[in-house]
Design an enzyme around this catalytic site. Structure first.
Site, PDB file in Angstrom:
ATOM      1  N   LYS A   9      33.067  41.743  41.465  1.00 27.14           N
ATOM      2  CA  LYS A   9      33.532  40.845  42.519  1.00 27.14           C
ATOM      3  C   LYS A   9      32.384  40.526  43.497  1.00 27.14           C
ATOM      4  O   LYS A   9      31.327  41.172  43.461  1.00 27.14           O
ATOM      5  CB  LYS A   9      34.710  41.502  43.248  1.00 27.14           C
ATOM      6  CG  LYS A   9      35.925  41.769  42.325  1.00 27.14           C
ATOM      7  CD  LYS A   9      37.065  42.436  43.086  1.00 27.14           C
ATOM      8  CE  LYS A   9      38.243  42.726  42.175  1.00 27.14           C
ATOM      9  NZ  LYS A   9      39.396  43.313  42.920  1.00 27.14           N
ATOM     10  N   TYR A  49      44.766  35.605  39.275  1.00 23.77           N
ATOM     11  CA  TYR A  49      45.602  36.525  40.057  1.00 23.77           C
ATOM     12  C   TYR A  49      47.034  36.008  40.198  1.00 23.77           C
ATOM     13  O   TYR A  49      47.757  36.415  41.107  1.00 23.77           O
ATOM     14  CB  TYR A  49      44.974  36.766  41.432  1.00 23.77           C
ATOM     15  CG  TYR A  49      43.831  37.767  41.403  1.00 23.77           C
ATOM     16  CD1 TYR A  49      44.019  39.062  40.892  1.00 23.77           C
ATOM     17  CD2 TYR A  49      42.562  37.430  41.882  1.00 23.77           C
ATOM     18  CE1 TYR A  49      42.978  39.984  40.864  1.00 23.77           C
ATOM     19  CE2 TYR A  49      41.511  38.354  41.856  1.00 23.77           C
ATOM     20  CZ  TYR A  49      41.735  39.629  41.352  1.00 23.77           C
ATOM     21  OH  TYR A  49      40.711  40.540  41.322  1.00 23.77           O
ATOM     22  N   ARG A  85      39.140  50.962  32.723  1.00 24.79           N
ATOM     23  CA  ARG A  85      39.923  51.205  33.949  1.00 24.79           C
ATOM     24  C   ARG A  85      39.629  52.597  34.505  1.00 24.79           C
ATOM     25  O   ARG A  85      39.621  52.802  35.720  1.00 24.79           O
ATOM     26  CB  ARG A  85      41.424  51.060  33.669  1.00 24.79           C
ATOM     27  CG  ARG A  85      41.873  49.651  33.300  1.00 24.79           C
ATOM     28  CD  ARG A  85      42.161  48.773  34.481  1.00 24.79           C
ATOM     29  NE  ARG A  85      43.250  49.248  35.308  1.00 24.79           N
ATOM     30  CZ  ARG A  85      43.773  48.523  36.307  1.00 24.79           C
ATOM     31  NH1 ARG A  85      43.302  47.303  36.582  1.00 24.79           N
ATOM     32  NH2 ARG A  85      44.744  49.009  37.048  1.00 24.79           N
ATOM     33  N   THR A  91      42.899  51.498  42.230  1.00 24.62           N
ATOM     34  CA  THR A  91      42.783  50.239  42.989  1.00 24.62           C
ATOM     35  C   THR A  91      42.250  50.464  44.406  1.00 24.62           C
ATOM     36  O   THR A  91      41.391  49.717  44.872  1.00 24.62           O
ATOM     37  CB  THR A  91      44.162  49.546  43.067  1.00 24.62           C
ATOM     38  OG1 THR A  91      44.645  49.348  41.730  1.00 24.62           O
ATOM     39  CG2 THR A  91      44.075  48.215  43.779  1.00 24.62           C
ATOM     40  N   ARG A 102      34.792  52.553  41.917  1.00 21.90           N
ATOM     41  CA  ARG A 102      35.440  52.351  43.223  1.00 21.90           C
ATOM     42  C   ARG A 102      35.343  53.616  44.081  1.00 21.90           C
ATOM     43  O   ARG A 102      35.158  53.544  45.286  1.00 21.90           O
ATOM     44  CB  ARG A 102      36.893  51.931  43.019  1.00 21.90           C
ATOM     45  CG  ARG A 102      37.025  50.489  42.510  1.00 21.90           C
ATOM     46  CD  ARG A 102      38.429  50.207  42.026  1.00 21.90           C
ATOM     47  NE  ARG A 102      38.648  48.788  41.715  1.00 21.90           N
ATOM     48  CZ  ARG A 102      39.749  48.333  41.117  1.00 21.90           C
ATOM     49  NH1 ARG A 102      40.719  49.166  40.775  1.00 21.90           N
ATOM     50  NH2 ARG A 102      39.868  47.038  40.859  1.00 21.90           N
ATOM     51  N   ASN A 112      37.053  46.193  46.571  1.00 19.75           N
ATOM     52  CA  ASN A 112      36.990  47.261  45.565  1.00 19.75           C
ATOM     53  C   ASN A 112      36.094  46.938  44.366  1.00 19.75           C
ATOM     54  O   ASN A 112      36.233  47.518  43.298  1.00 19.75           O
ATOM     55  CB  ASN A 112      38.394  47.717  45.159  1.00 19.75           C
ATOM     56  CG  ASN A 112      39.189  46.626  44.481  1.00 19.75           C
ATOM     57  OD1 ASN A 112      38.674  45.539  44.223  1.00 19.75           O
ATOM     58  ND2 ASN A 112      40.434  46.915  44.165  1.00 19.75           N
ATOM     59  N   HIS A 115      36.924  44.032  38.909  1.00 15.25           N
ATOM     60  CA  HIS A 115      38.216  43.824  38.254  1.00 15.25           C
ATOM     61  C   HIS A 115      38.134  44.296  36.810  1.00 15.25           C
ATOM     62  O   HIS A 115      37.107  44.126  36.156  1.00 15.25           O
ATOM     63  CB  HIS A 115      38.589  42.331  38.256  1.00 15.25           C
ATOM     64  CG  HIS A 115      39.733  42.034  37.338  1.00 15.25           C
ATOM     65  ND1 HIS A 115      41.051  42.195  37.716  1.00 15.25           N
ATOM     66  CD2 HIS A 115      39.760  41.652  36.031  1.00 15.25           C
ATOM     67  CE1 HIS A 115      41.828  41.910  36.680  1.00 15.25           C
ATOM     68  NE2 HIS A 115      41.076  41.569  35.652  1.00 15.25           N
ATOM     69  N   GLU A 126      43.088  37.027  29.948  1.00  7.10           N
ATOM     70  CA  GLU A 126      41.979  36.897  30.898  1.00  7.10           C
ATOM     71  C   GLU A 126      40.679  36.508  30.181  1.00  7.10           C
ATOM     72  O   GLU A 126      39.910  35.685  30.690  1.00  7.10           O
ATOM     73  CB  GLU A 126      41.804  38.195  31.688  1.00  7.10           C
ATOM     74  CG  GLU A 126      42.939  38.404  32.694  1.00  7.10           C
ATOM     75  CD  GLU A 126      42.952  39.771  33.372  1.00  7.10           C
ATOM     76  OE1 GLU A 126      43.873  40.006  34.164  1.00  7.10           O
ATOM     77  OE2 GLU A 126      42.066  40.600  33.106  1.00  7.10           O
TER      78      GLU A 126
HETATM   79  N1  UDP Z   1      44.604  44.070  46.530  1.00  4.77           N
HETATM   80  C1  UDP Z   1      44.498  44.015  47.915  1.00  4.77           C
HETATM   81  N2  UDP Z   1      45.430  44.694  48.661  1.00  4.77           N
HETATM   82  C2  UDP Z   1      46.437  45.418  48.092  1.00  4.77           C
HETATM   83  C3  UDP Z   1      46.528  45.466  46.692  1.00  4.77           C
HETATM   84  C4  UDP Z   1      45.585  44.768  45.931  1.00  4.77           C
HETATM   85  O1  UDP Z   1      43.600  43.380  48.450  1.00  4.77           O
HETATM   86  O2  UDP Z   1      47.245  45.996  48.818  1.00  4.77           O
HETATM   87  C5  UDP Z   1      43.604  43.340  45.736  1.00  4.77           C
HETATM   88  C6  UDP Z   1      42.513  44.255  45.199  1.00  4.77           C
HETATM   89  O3  UDP Z   1      41.293  43.510  45.202  1.00  4.77           O
HETATM   90  C7  UDP Z   1      42.963  44.498  43.767  1.00  4.77           C
HETATM   91  C8  UDP Z   1      43.598  43.134  43.428  1.00  4.77           C
HETATM   92  O4  UDP Z   1      44.254  42.761  44.616  1.00  4.77           O
HETATM   93  O5  UDP Z   1      41.876  44.833  42.925  1.00  4.77           O
HETATM   94  C9  UDP Z   1      44.574  43.146  42.281  1.00  4.77           C
HETATM   95  O6  UDP Z   1      45.557  44.151  42.508  1.00  4.77           O
HETATM   96  P1  UDP Z   1      46.003  45.107  41.326  1.00  4.77           P
HETATM   97  O7  UDP Z   1      47.189  45.874  41.786  1.00  4.77           O
HETATM   98  O8  UDP Z   1      46.125  44.323  40.065  1.00  4.77           O
HETATM   99  O9  UDP Z   1      44.763  46.142  41.230  1.00  4.77           O
HETATM  100  P2  UDP Z   1      43.662  46.381  40.105  1.00  4.77           P
HETATM  101  O10 UDP Z   1      44.267  46.009  38.784  1.00  4.77           O
HETATM  102  O11 UDP Z   1      42.476  45.522  40.474  1.00  4.77           O
HETATM  103  O12 UDP Z   1      43.324  47.840  40.213  1.00  4.77           O
HETATM  104 MG    MG Z   2      45.294  44.324  38.179  1.00 10.10          MG
END
Ligand code: UDP
Ligand code: MG
Length: 149
Positions: A9, A49, A85, A91, A102, A112, A115, A126
């Site tokens: 990112k 997203y 992952r 996350t 992270r 974070n 992705h 994707e």
């Molecule tokens: N995100 C955020 N606030 C939150 C939850 C998610 O800004 O409370 C953002 C964060 O950048 C995250 C993205 O939204 O990586 C997508 O969320 P997801 O739950 O899919 O997390 P990921 O798959 O990236 O771990």
């Molecule tokens: Mg996600």
């Protein structure tokens, strides 16, 4: 062979962590099959997203992901979707384990760093959203026999 979509990112790019992040997937034993450095359009961000469209953080997330260039990648390997992952971590960087990307480099859920696709169906959609078929390179590293039995 399984493939996943990863994107460094804008915060990872601005903080000069591109090499460090890519190194972790290389040394793990996964294979890079697609890579591009690009700005993200609002359409692409909203589509990528889309599942979060109704969430309160959606607008700021789209704003953030379009705020500077990202490194979009496709990586290949046995179990790479779940494995990547794990390398990425939870996350929220504050709860992500040390040793994960992270956990080691992040301090805020809205910054974070990277992705990673979360399941085979999202990986497939994707990859198709971000890459054309001809942008992906089919190859097998010559050291594969030392990484995989
Ligand atoms: N995100 C955020 N606030 C939150 C939850 C998610 O800004 O409370 C953002 C964060 O950048 C995250 C993205 O939204 O990586 C997508 O969320 P997801 O739950 O899919 O997390 P990921 O798959 O990236 O771990
Ligand atoms: Mg996600």
């Amino acid at each position: 062979m399984e493939r996943t979509f990863l994107a460094i990112k804008p915060d990872g790019v601005q903080r000069k962590l591109v090499g460090e992040i890519i190194r972790r997937f290389e040394t793990k034993g996964f294979t890079l099959v697609g890579l591009k450095f690009m700005n993200v359009s609002r359409e692409l961000a909203e589509s990528h997203y889309g599942v979060h469209r109704e969430r309160p953080f959606f607008a700021s997330l789209v704003e953030f992901i379009t705020s500077g260039p990202v490194v979009a990648m496709v990586w290949e390997g046995d179990g790479v979707i779940a494995g990547a992952r794990k390398v990425i971590g939870a996350t929220n960087p504050l709860t992500a384990e040390p040793g994960t990307i992270r956990g080691d480099f992040g301090a805020n859920i809205g910054r974070n760093l990277i992705h990673g696709s979360d399941a085979p169906e999202t990986a497939q959609s994707e990859i198709a959203l971000w890459f054309k078929d001809e942008e992906l390179v089919n190859w097998s590293p010559t050291i594969m026999g030392w990484i995989h039995e």
